[in-house]
Motif scaffolding. Structure first.
Motif, PDB file in Angstrom:
ATOM      1  N   UNK A  25     -16.932 -44.745   1.488  1.00  0.00           N
ATOM      2  CA  UNK A  25     -18.247 -44.208   1.836  1.00  0.00           C
ATOM      3  C   UNK A  25     -18.623 -43.209   0.759  1.00  0.00           C
ATOM      4  N   UNK A  26     -19.839 -43.275   0.287  1.00  0.00           N
ATOM      5  CA  UNK A  26     -20.264 -42.227  -0.638  1.00  0.00           C
ATOM      6  C   UNK A  26     -21.738 -41.909  -0.473  1.00  0.00           C
ATOM      7  N   UNK A  27     -22.146 -40.740  -0.961  1.00  0.00           N
ATOM      8  CA  UNK A  27     -23.550 -40.342  -0.906  1.00  0.00           C
ATOM      9  C   UNK A  27     -24.158 -40.538  -2.293  1.00  0.00           C
ATOM     10  N   UNK A  28     -25.105 -41.469  -2.362  1.00  0.00           N
ATOM     11  CA  UNK A  28     -25.737 -41.741  -3.659  1.00  0.00           C
ATOM     12  C   UNK A  28     -26.933 -40.794  -3.825  1.00  0.00           C
ATOM     13  N   UNK A  29     -26.627 -39.506  -3.894  1.00  0.00           N
ATOM     14  CA  UNK A  29     -27.689 -38.485  -3.978  1.00  0.00           C
ATOM     15  C   UNK A  29     -28.214 -38.374  -5.407  1.00  0.00           C
ATOM     16  N   UNK A  30     -29.516 -38.069  -5.575  1.00  0.00           N
ATOM     17  CA  UNK A  30     -30.016 -37.780  -6.924  1.00  0.00           C
ATOM     18  C   UNK A  30     -29.261 -36.578  -7.506  1.00  0.00           C
ATOM     19  N   UNK A  65     -14.835 -36.238  -2.982  1.00  0.00           N
ATOM     20  CA  UNK A  65     -16.046 -35.953  -3.773  1.00  0.00           C
ATOM     21  C   UNK A  65     -17.108 -37.027  -3.553  1.00  0.00           C
ATOM     22  N   UNK A  66     -16.662 -38.302  -3.400  1.00  0.00           N
ATOM     23  CA  UNK A  66     -17.633 -39.383  -3.126  1.00  0.00           C
ATOM     24  C   UNK A  66     -18.423 -39.073  -1.869  1.00  0.00           C
ATOM     25  N   UNK A  67     -17.720 -38.582  -0.856  1.00  0.00           N
ATOM     26  CA  UNK A  67     -18.373 -38.346   0.440  1.00  0.00           C
ATOM     27  C   UNK A  67     -19.357 -37.185   0.420  1.00  0.00           C
ATOM     28  N   UNK A  68     -19.267 -36.326  -0.577  1.00  0.00           N
ATOM     29  CA  UNK A  68     -20.274 -35.254  -0.665  1.00  0.00           C
ATOM     30  C   UNK A  68     -21.254 -35.522  -1.826  1.00  0.00           C
ATOM     31  N   UNK A  69     -21.077 -36.675  -2.477  1.00  0.00           N
ATOM     32  CA  UNK A  69     -22.071 -37.122  -3.455  1.00  0.00           C
ATOM     33  C   UNK A  69     -21.908 -36.580  -4.868  1.00  0.00           C
ATOM     34  N   UNK A  70     -20.724 -36.084  -5.218  1.00  0.00           N
ATOM     35  CA  UNK A  70     -20.510 -35.518  -6.566  1.00  0.00           C
ATOM     36  C   UNK A  70     -20.623 -36.628  -7.633  1.00  0.00           C
ATOM     37  N   UNK A 106     -15.095 -39.901 -14.290  1.00  0.00           N
ATOM     38  CA  UNK A 106     -15.276 -41.007 -13.348  1.00  0.00           C
ATOM     39  C   UNK A 106     -16.680 -40.937 -12.745  1.00  0.00           C
ATOM     40  N   UNK A 107     -17.344 -42.096 -12.746  1.00  0.00           N
ATOM     41  CA  UNK A 107     -18.702 -42.187 -12.234  1.00  0.00           C
ATOM     42  C   UNK A 107     -18.675 -42.485 -10.733  1.00  0.00           C
ATOM     43  N   UNK A 108     -19.409 -41.683  -9.950  1.00  0.00           N
ATOM     44  CA  UNK A 108     -19.417 -41.835  -8.481  1.00  0.00           C
ATOM     45  C   UNK A 108     -19.846 -43.227  -8.020  1.00  0.00           C
TER      46      UNK A 108
END
Ligand code: GAP
Length: 387
Positions: free
Chosen positions: A280-285, A342-347, A366-368
């Motif tokens: 799961x990850x947040x694809x945030x701007x 970090x993925x889960x908080x969108x880093x 590493x790219x999220x």
């Protein structure tokens, strides 16, 4: 889906139920560390776009409680009655009944004369405010979507009556642009019928988002409030063009901070598979992420790796890449777990310092979104993170 987002919000410190240790308190929520940063970043970007990028805007921060005359004159008491929180000011026999504001707008209207006397602005001009509002909602629901205490980002834009349609369209464009910039997907516009509009509005468009609790909900709205508020507060303006006193008309773009925050999270929430494992990850701007980059030493018990990682961390903290200035250091658990956290908080980027770093001054970035890793020279790291 909504359950998953609520669970992520709790697990990762975005949003906690209010007074949880006492069983919660309906209609009230607390923002945790990452939630507070994300919310602050959304508000800062709004301030940038709606105030600082323009020449015709002023910022204000008015109080939540005002004279009881304010909400009486604005029509809130007669039109919303119960929905307005009553409060007692003072102690003993000398008390006054007032109210918690239900919109930030009224503080802008009641300070209209002060802004004009201080800055002598020419029409059109606007005043912006971010702040808390309170509504005693009969049934608070859908997580932070409908609560009793929430935040608004509002602009009251003062125009000549003949120009209202032109500026209504201008703000409509700015609102759509902002929604896209914070990553809110597939916004629908809805023109409200006269019976659905607030008592002060002659035209309203709601901007709707498909929240995953099953119905379409309003993130923000654009209203043409006419001269209703200034007239009710008996305020006017000396128009230098005509030399006459007149009452400006008002265009009002109004965002709910919490509803924007929730729509941003729902739009960013992504499930995929990486290396054969679900994630799961947040694809945030990048410009609103809570953590802009995270730095890891490969191993916690190798001082040479930890020291080098601390050096890189200090360098990034001093020169934060564009967007959120927050950089995190993490040496807890194995690298895979740190990536997932970090993925889960969108880093957007995780930087690992390993034994090769000590030889050739390169790190792994590493790219999220893709999970791909590449080696980058430390000297080129800031430019890489900005790209
Ligand atoms: N000054 C105009 C005004 O207050 P509104 O449509 O009643 O208009 C503006 O509110 C925004 O405030 C809404 O678009 C929504 O995002 C947010 N909002 C309103 N009531 C809310 C509630 N109970 N909980 C969370 N946000 C709310």
């Amino acid at each position: 889906m909504m359950e998953k987002i609520i669970s992520l919000c709790k697990r990762r410190g975005f949003v906690y139920p209010n007074s949880e240790i006492y069983g919660g308190f309906s209609g009230f929520w607390n923002y945790g560390h990452y939630g507070s940063i994300l919310k602050e970043n959304i508000k800062n970007l709004w301030k940038q776009r709606f105030v600082f990028d323009r020449e015709d805007m002023f910022l204000t921060d008015t109080s939540i409680v005002s004279s009881p005359m304010v909400l009486e004159s604005s029509g809130h008491i007669s039109n919303f009655g119960n929905e307005i929180f009553k409060i007692q000011i003072g102690t003993g026999e000398e008390t006054t009944t007032s109210h918690l504001r239900a919109e930030t707008a009224q503080g802008i209207f009641t300070d209209f004369k002060n802004v004009v006397d201080t800055h002598h602005p020419k029409l059109p001009f606007g005043v912006a405010q971010i702040g808390k509002a309170f509504r005693n909602e009969i049934s608070p629901r859908d997580f932070i979507f409908r609560s009793r205490e929430f935040e608004q980002m509002e602009v009251e834009y003062f125009v000549r009556e003949k120009d209202w349609e032109k500026y209504f369209e201008m703000w409509r464009g700015s609102m759509l642009k902002f929604l896209a910039e914070v990553g809110i997907k597939e916004v629908k516009e809805e023109e409200l019928s006269p019976e659905d509009r607030a008592h002060y509005s002659k035209r309203t468009i709601d901007f709707l988002f498909d929240y995953p609790f099953g119905n379409r909900g309003e993130v923000c709205g654009l209203a043409y409030r006419t001269d209703f508020d200034l007239k009710n507060h008996k305020l006017d303006y000396l128009d230098e063009e005509s030399g006459e006193r007149m009452v400006p008309h008002v265009i009002e773009p109004s965002f709910g901070v919490d509803r924007s925050f929730l729509a941003v999270l729902c739009s960013a929430y992504t499930e995929d598979e990486l290396g054969g494992e679900p994630r799961t990850y947040l694809k945030l701007p990048k410009n609103i992420v809570p953590v802009r980059a995270a730095v890891f030493p490969l191993l916690k018990n190798k001082p040479e790796l930890v020291n080098k990682a601390r050096e890189v961390y200090a360098m990034l903290k001093k020169n934060p890449p564009v967007g959120g200035p927050n950089i995190e250091f993490d040496d807890n658990g194995n690298i895979g777990k740190r990536y997932r956290r970090q993925d889960e908080i969108g880093t957007p980027h995780c930087i690992t310092i390993d034994f090769d770093t000590l030889e050739d001054d390169t790190v792994t970035v590493r790219d999220r979104d893709t999970g791909e890793q590449e080696r980058v020279k430390i000297g080129e790291l800031i430019a890489k993170l900005k790209s």
